[in-house]
Write a protein that holds these residues in place. Structure first.
Motif: not given
Lengths: 363, 363
Positions: B32-50
């Motif tokens: 179960d991987v949680i991705v956090a980034d100070v940049s919301p758009s960078a975080q969403q891009l990584a999440i979209d990318y799986g």
């Protein structure tokens, strides 16, 4: 006497890689090639290898190619000019101004001399490494000067074209400055970086990646040859290295006080200017084009890389560049493919559809 | 709490190439991987990318991987240690001593922190370049220290093994000195050599061969990232560069007076010591083995290189390395094959029998 006549019999003095390769290449064009070497055994080896025949009474070469080390080039050229007063003489030494000046100082007949330098060879020693097609597609510099007519020099250019190389005319000074920049200084830089590894701990060497491998690859070159090349082109090489040393001092000073005002800027500019410099290197086919890169994982077994490239060919994509990366400790290879940016997306989809694992794609 | 439990939920802070690749790789193992980034758009891009999911109420990660730039690594690690008092925290920054010392100075709980450094990534920016198998077969350093128990650190080593990398334990000091030698100093050297090309005449750049290309390839790296890396590892890098600068000064002095007593020796020794240094770089599969090299001419059309490699495979020979050489101005490629010395002769005969032209063979 036409240029063709001059090229009918060519005498090559020096039977190393360059001399023997020129001999092999000219014999493919039906030239009567004479191979001469101060070492009888080296001469015989080149002859056995098919580079030409031994000198004989009555030889009357129209063109003489001196392919000896830089230190003795001028002396041998002068001797050949004197011994064959009807012949045109060239040399293939990797420095051009020194031999020309030495010949002028000796009072040699410069109306029959034009120095050249084929950008090929790679110092894989001796006639055994010689190949008729060593020069195919490589730049071959003619170091023009005012004492020889254009017409007379034509036979030398014909020889270069016969060997499949690309003639490029530069002055001796321009040539020497050019090779100081693109060949001689990089050799020193690679050697000095590699010298740092001599006392490095094994654990550090074990972390070596492709970057260090690339930076130091040419550090394996022959010291005996390079001391002659660098000594013969000392001033232009020193000038390039002095510029590098000044930049290096600035970076070291910045690293000694990384938090001082201006230090970060000095370091960032060193890397940024390097970006600009490396972008000036012409790409494949002489073009300054950037390619898309992708890294494909390949099992380390015979035939796997061929299978990949067969499928790349089936997709109809031409590889612009290809490298294998080492994966220390793993039975896996990483094949780095460079392709035109416009075919990258298609290639990635097609390869993934065929089951290839793509490890990384360039931005 | 067993190591497996710790690895069931992993929080990754920073969604660049390394963070996103770790996320992708761990998800392949059911984490179960949680991705956090100070940049919301960078975080969403990584999440979209799986690469993982967004942080949520009640998250209770056993392991946290901080994958942010070196400058902010210690601060982010300290914040994560404080925010998740039961979690083990690691980072993947390319320097290790600075963050450890900063954390110690901040009074952070070092019994839950162990820094690491995967020798992978190549600075092809962002989550879009991320791959689950980026780390396959690569060395991944764990920077051991005395405040964390061996048992507690095991979850980090498990993660490294899950990602297919090869764990290597070094102290932070040893790591930083090692990467200064094999990665950071070579970057400076390549950049400074490339900087010389900025003002080079086009004619000189046109003579560029594979040597300069190799020496300067990594000079295309990102200045913004490298100013942080070099700044964070300033002292070890400066020490390597000072040794190089001293050697460079000696070579420049020798080149300024190439005929003075000792000058030729200084130059020859610089090249010879470089020979010794480069020979220490481990070969493929971590072995220090020299390979036979041959250069085969390949038409620059789709499928030709594949045909060559298919036939190499048919001969039953495994390629140890392969490179394509650029031939400026020519529609021809030169494929440099490295093979075990004992199969070289067989491969040359078989390829020549099949009509391939072999341009050069190593001595």
């Amino acid at each position: 006497m036409s240029e063709r006549r001059l090229n009918e019999q060519v005498r090559i003095v020096g039977s190393g890689l360059l001399g023997a390769s020129i001999g092999l290449g000219l014999r493919d064009h039906g030239v009567d090639v004479i191979v001469a070497d101060v070492s009888p055994s080296a001469q015989q080896l080149a002859i056995d290898y098919g580079a030409g025949r031994a000198p004989a009474e009555g030889d009357n070469p129209g063109l003489i190619v001196v392919a000896v080390p830089p230190d003795v080039t001028a002396r041998v050229v002068a001797a050949e000019l004197a011994a064959y007063p009807n012949a045109l003489v060239t040399d293939v030494a990797s420095v051009k101004l020194g031999p020309l000046e030495q010949l002028r100082a000796m009072g040699a007949d410069l109306s029959r001399y034009l120095g050249t330098h084929p950008m090929a060879g790679r110092e894989r020693g001796g006639p055994i490494a010689a190949r008729a097609d060593l020069f195919l597609g490589r730049p071959w510099v003619l170091a023009g000067h005012d004492d020889i007519t254009y017409k007379r020099a034509a036979a030398i250019e014909d020889m270069i074209l016969d060997l499949g190389a690309v003639p490029i005319e530069l002055t001796a000074e321009t040539h020497d400055e050019a090779v100081a920049l693109v060949s001689h200084a990089p050799q020193v830089v690679a050697s000095l970086m590699a010298a740092r590894l001599v006392d490095g701990p094994d654990a550090a060497l074990g972390l070596t990646g492709q970057g260090l491998r690339d930076v130091t690859r040419i550090a394996a070159s022959d010291p005996g040859l390079w001391v002659q090349i660098l000594g013969a082109n000392a001033s232009p090489v020193a000038e390039v290295l002095r510029g590098l040393r000044d930049d290096l001092d600035a970076v070291i000073t910045a690293l000694d006080e990384p938090d001082a005002g201006g230090s970060r800027r000095t370091i960032a500019e060193a890397i940024a200017v390097g970006n600009t410099g490396v972008a000036r290197i012409p790409g494949k086919h002489g073009q300054d084009r950037r390619f898309a890169q992708l890294v494909v994982m390949v099992d380390d077994r015979p035939g796997q890389l061929a299978k990949l490239l067969t499928e790349v060919g089936e997709v109809g994509v031409n590889l612009e560049d290809l490298r294998l990366e080492h994966s220390p400790g793993a039975q896996i290879g990483l094949a780095e493919l460079a392709v035109l940016p416009e075919v990258e997306h298609k290639l990635v989809s097609e390869l993934e559809a065929r089951g290839w694992r793509i490890a990384a794609v360039s931005a």
